[in-house]
Design an enzyme around this catalytic site. Structure first.
Site, short mmCIF file in Angstrom:
data_model
loop_
_atom_site.label_atom_id
_atom_site.label_comp_id
_atom_site.label_asym_id
_atom_site.label_seq_id
_atom_site.Cartn_x
_atom_site.Cartn_y
_atom_site.Cartn_z
N HIS A 156 0.79 -1.24 0.00
CA HIS A 156 0.00 0.00 0.00
C HIS A 156 0.82 1.28 0.00
O HIS A 156 0.25 2.37 -0.04
CB HIS A 156 -0.97 0.02 1.19
CG HIS A 156 -0.29 0.28 2.51
ND1 HIS A 156 0.26 -0.71 3.27
CD2 HIS A 156 -0.07 1.43 3.18
CE1 HIS A 156 0.78 -0.19 4.37
NE2 HIS A 156 0.60 1.13 4.33
C1 UD1 Z 1 -2.53 5.65 5.33
C2 UD1 Z 1 -1.32 6.25 6.06
C3 UD1 Z 1 -0.19 5.22 6.10
C4 UD1 Z 1 -0.66 3.91 6.71
C5 UD1 Z 1 -1.90 3.42 5.98
C6 UD1 Z 1 -2.45 2.20 6.68
C7 UD1 Z 1 -0.94 8.68 5.81
C8 UD1 Z 1 -0.18 9.72 5.09
N1 UD1 Z 1 -0.82 7.43 5.33
O1 UD1 Z 1 -2.17 5.38 4.01
O2 UD1 Z 1 0.87 5.73 6.90
O3 UD1 Z 1 0.38 2.97 6.58
O4 UD1 Z 1 -2.91 4.44 6.02
O5 UD1 Z 1 -3.31 1.49 5.85
O6 UD1 Z 1 -1.61 8.97 6.76
N2 UD1 Z 1 -9.35 4.68 0.51
C9 UD1 Z 1 -10.57 4.08 0.34
N3 UD1 Z 1 -11.25 3.69 1.44
C10 UD1 Z 1 -10.79 3.87 2.71
C11 UD1 Z 1 -9.54 4.51 2.86
C12 UD1 Z 1 -8.83 4.89 1.76
O7 UD1 Z 1 -11.04 3.89 -0.78
O8 UD1 Z 1 -11.47 3.49 3.68
C13 UD1 Z 1 -8.55 5.03 -0.70
C14 UD1 Z 1 -8.78 6.43 -1.19
O9 UD1 Z 1 -8.72 6.41 -2.58
C15 UD1 Z 1 -7.55 7.17 -0.68
C16 UD1 Z 1 -6.48 6.10 -0.69
O10 UD1 Z 1 -7.17 4.89 -0.39
O11 UD1 Z 1 -7.21 8.27 -1.46
C17 UD1 Z 1 -5.39 6.32 0.33
O12 UD1 Z 1 -5.92 6.51 1.64
P1 UD1 Z 1 -5.12 7.42 2.72
O13 UD1 Z 1 -5.76 7.28 4.03
O14 UD1 Z 1 -4.92 8.79 2.18
O15 UD1 Z 1 -3.70 6.79 2.75
P2 UD1 Z 1 -3.26 5.28 2.88
O16 UD1 Z 1 -2.54 4.87 1.65
O17 UD1 Z 1 -4.42 4.46 3.33
N1 UDP Z 2 -4.33 -5.92 8.30
C1 UDP Z 2 -5.65 -6.41 8.36
N2 UDP Z 2 -6.26 -6.74 7.19
C2 UDP Z 2 -5.66 -6.63 5.98
C3 UDP Z 2 -4.33 -6.14 5.92
C4 UDP Z 2 -3.71 -5.77 7.11
O1 UDP Z 2 -6.23 -6.53 9.45
O2 UDP Z 2 -6.28 -6.96 4.96
C5 UDP Z 2 -3.67 -5.55 9.56
C6 UDP Z 2 -2.32 -6.17 9.77
O3 UDP Z 2 -2.44 -7.46 10.38
C7 UDP Z 2 -1.64 -5.16 10.67
C8 UDP Z 2 -2.21 -3.83 10.21
O4 UDP Z 2 -3.41 -4.16 9.51
O5 UDP Z 2 -1.99 -5.37 12.03
C9 UDP Z 2 -1.26 -3.13 9.30
O6 UDP Z 2 -1.90 -2.05 8.70
P1 UDP Z 2 -1.41 -1.41 7.32
O7 UDP Z 2 -0.60 -2.39 6.57
O8 UDP Z 2 -2.62 -0.87 6.67
O9 UDP Z 2 -0.55 -0.16 7.81
P2 UDP Z 2 0.95 0.04 8.33
O10 UDP Z 2 1.22 -0.94 9.40
O11 UDP Z 2 1.86 -0.10 7.16
O12 UDP Z 2 0.96 1.45 8.81
#
Ligand code: UD1
Ligand code: UDP
Length: 366
Positions: free
Chosen positions: A214
């Site tokens: 991601h």
């Molecule tokens: C965010 C965090 C990242 C974390 C990740 C965990 C920041 C800058 N990034 O990244 O540090 O590791 O969450 O998963 O805060 N979207 C959906 N549905 C949702 C959420 C997001 O469709 O419920 C899509 C949207 O198109 C959005 C994109 O995902 O633009 C990214 O979501 P965003 O929360 O901005 O950043 P993440 O990549 O999820």
């Molecule tokens: N995770 C989950 N379902 C998924 C993918 C990840 O529950 O489909 C959990 C995973 O076990 C871990 C956390 O989400 O505990 C990690 O989140 P993510 O990878 O979104 O963010 P990051 O840790 O990189 O900030």
């Protein structure tokens, strides 16, 4: 502070969460805070909002429902963070808490820390001191700024403590271990009797690989994303990939720039619940990821991990090759999957599963 004799409440805290890993980190801490008589007001920024990225964790992990959801949703960094800031400020002005808690390094973390700092409300940062030393990552900016605003900094590793020391931060710093380790230990036990995900996808324990991707570095460049998917689809073993919404949207946006793999062993599914994820991790032969949390969970469970990034904040996991950094191109990924490694015993670098209780204890006495 002495407990209020009428309510037995020692302290009132606003906890600010908004993204998937923060729901998982906050679960054991919230339970420990309640046990210490600390009253928690839960503010969800709404950064993550799909059922599978948010509500599923509240339903499954027994976390209290948020007292407020700001429903900020997705947007550019500035727009998203600014909307959170304004909403959080309103809540803090109304609630007048003794302090706030933020987790990790997302935009929700930074917004919470900035809003509180401007109101002179003490900030507790859980998962403090992590550094990738890569300022191109939005998370690196978020964590550096949050650490420099915080009064209490709870570090998951000794490396995090020393990273803070290098920046002159020593007051209020505590090594407590990793709250994600607390979560993994507690919920993995529960998960084994509750999920059927391995059978559902006809996976053979120990014979399939698990992948999650991601980071913008991997998803926001079509050729890099394509090379990851090509590598995963060329493997003989089954690969299961719960697709993060960022990746899903990018695949749709890039269209024909991303190949299709109709005859491969790659299974792409929606994001799964935490209990399902823990079981998928524990039973996998190897994990390929760019997630911070998933790298650690691989280490907790003794599953070899390939991290598709140029650096990691969790350098302890690299010891003995349990986690390896891999250049993101098909050949390097496939070579790394096939490399034979003699894995040494793992070290207990993430504490003993009691980080949440230590945090609650220190908070109740501060
Ligand atoms: C965010 C965090 C990242 C974390 C990740 C965990 C920041 C800058 N990034 O990244 O540090 O590791 O969450 O998963 O805060 N979207 C959906 N549905 C949702 C959420 C997001 O469709 O419920 C899509 C949207 O198109 C959005 C994109 O995902 O633009 C990214 O979501 P965003 O929360 O901005 O950043 P993440 O990549 O999820
Ligand atoms: N995770 C989950 N379902 C998924 C993918 C990840 O529950 O489909 C959990 C995973 O076990 C871990 C956390 O989400 O505990 C990690 O989140 P993510 O990878 O979104 O963010 P990051 O840790 O990189 O900030």
């Amino acid at each position: 502070m002495n407990p209020d004799p009428e309510t037995n409440v020692r302290k009132r805290i606003v906890t600010i969460i908004g993204a998937r890993p923060q729901f998982i980190k906050s679960a054991p801490v919230s339970h420990a805070l309640t046990a210490e008589g600390i009253q928690e007001y839960l503010l969800h920024t709404g950064q993550h909002y799909d059922y599978g990225m948010s509500q599923v964790f509240f339903d499954e992990l027994g976390i209290q429902e948020p007292d407020i959801n700001l429903s900020v949703g997705s947007g550019t960094h500035a727009k998203q963070t600014a909307e959170m800031l304004a909403g959080i400020e309103q809540v803090l002005l109304h609630e007048q808490p003794d302090g706030i808690i933020v987790y990790g390094d997302t935009n929700s973390t930074l917004a919470g820390a900035l809003a509180a700092a401007k109101l002179d409300i003490p900030i507790t940062h859980i998962e403090a001191g992590l550094r990738s030393y890569n300022r191109a990552m939005p998370e690196e900016i978020n964590r550096v700024l949050t650490d420099h605003c915080a009064e209490l900094l709870f570090c998951p590793t000794q490396t995090a403590v020393s990273n803070l020391r290098k920046e002159g931060i020593t007051r209020g710093v505590h090594f407590v271990g990793d709250v994600m380790y607390d979560s993994a230990l507690h919920y993995a036990e529960l998960a084994s009797s509750r999920t059927h995900i391995v059978n559902e996808h006809r996976l053979t324990p120990g014979k399939y690989l698990l992948a999650t991707i991601h980071r913008p570095y991997n998803t926001d460049d079509p050729s890099r994303l394509n090379s990851i998917l090509c590598a995963l689809s060329e493997l003989d073993e089954t690969v299961i990939l719960p697709v993060h919404p960022r990746m899903k949207h990018k695949i749709a946006q890039y269209g024909s720039l991303i190949k299709e793999f109709p005859d491969s062993n790659l299974i792409m599914i929606d994001p799964v619940s935490y209990l399902d994820m823990l079981i998928l991790e524990k039973n996998s032969k190897m994990i390929l990821t760019d997630s911070g949390g998933v790298q650690k969970e691989a280490y907790f469970f003794g599953v070899p991990c390939l991290t598709l990034r140029t650096e990691t904040e969790w350098i302890e996991t690299l010891e003995g090759g349990w986690n390896r950094l891999v250049q993101v191109d098909s050949t390097s990924i496939l070579d790394a999957v096939h490399q034979e490694i003699d894995y040494p015993p793992r070290l207990p670098v993430f504490g003993d599963g009691n980080a949440s209780r230590l945090i609650a204890d220190i908070l109740s006495r501060s």
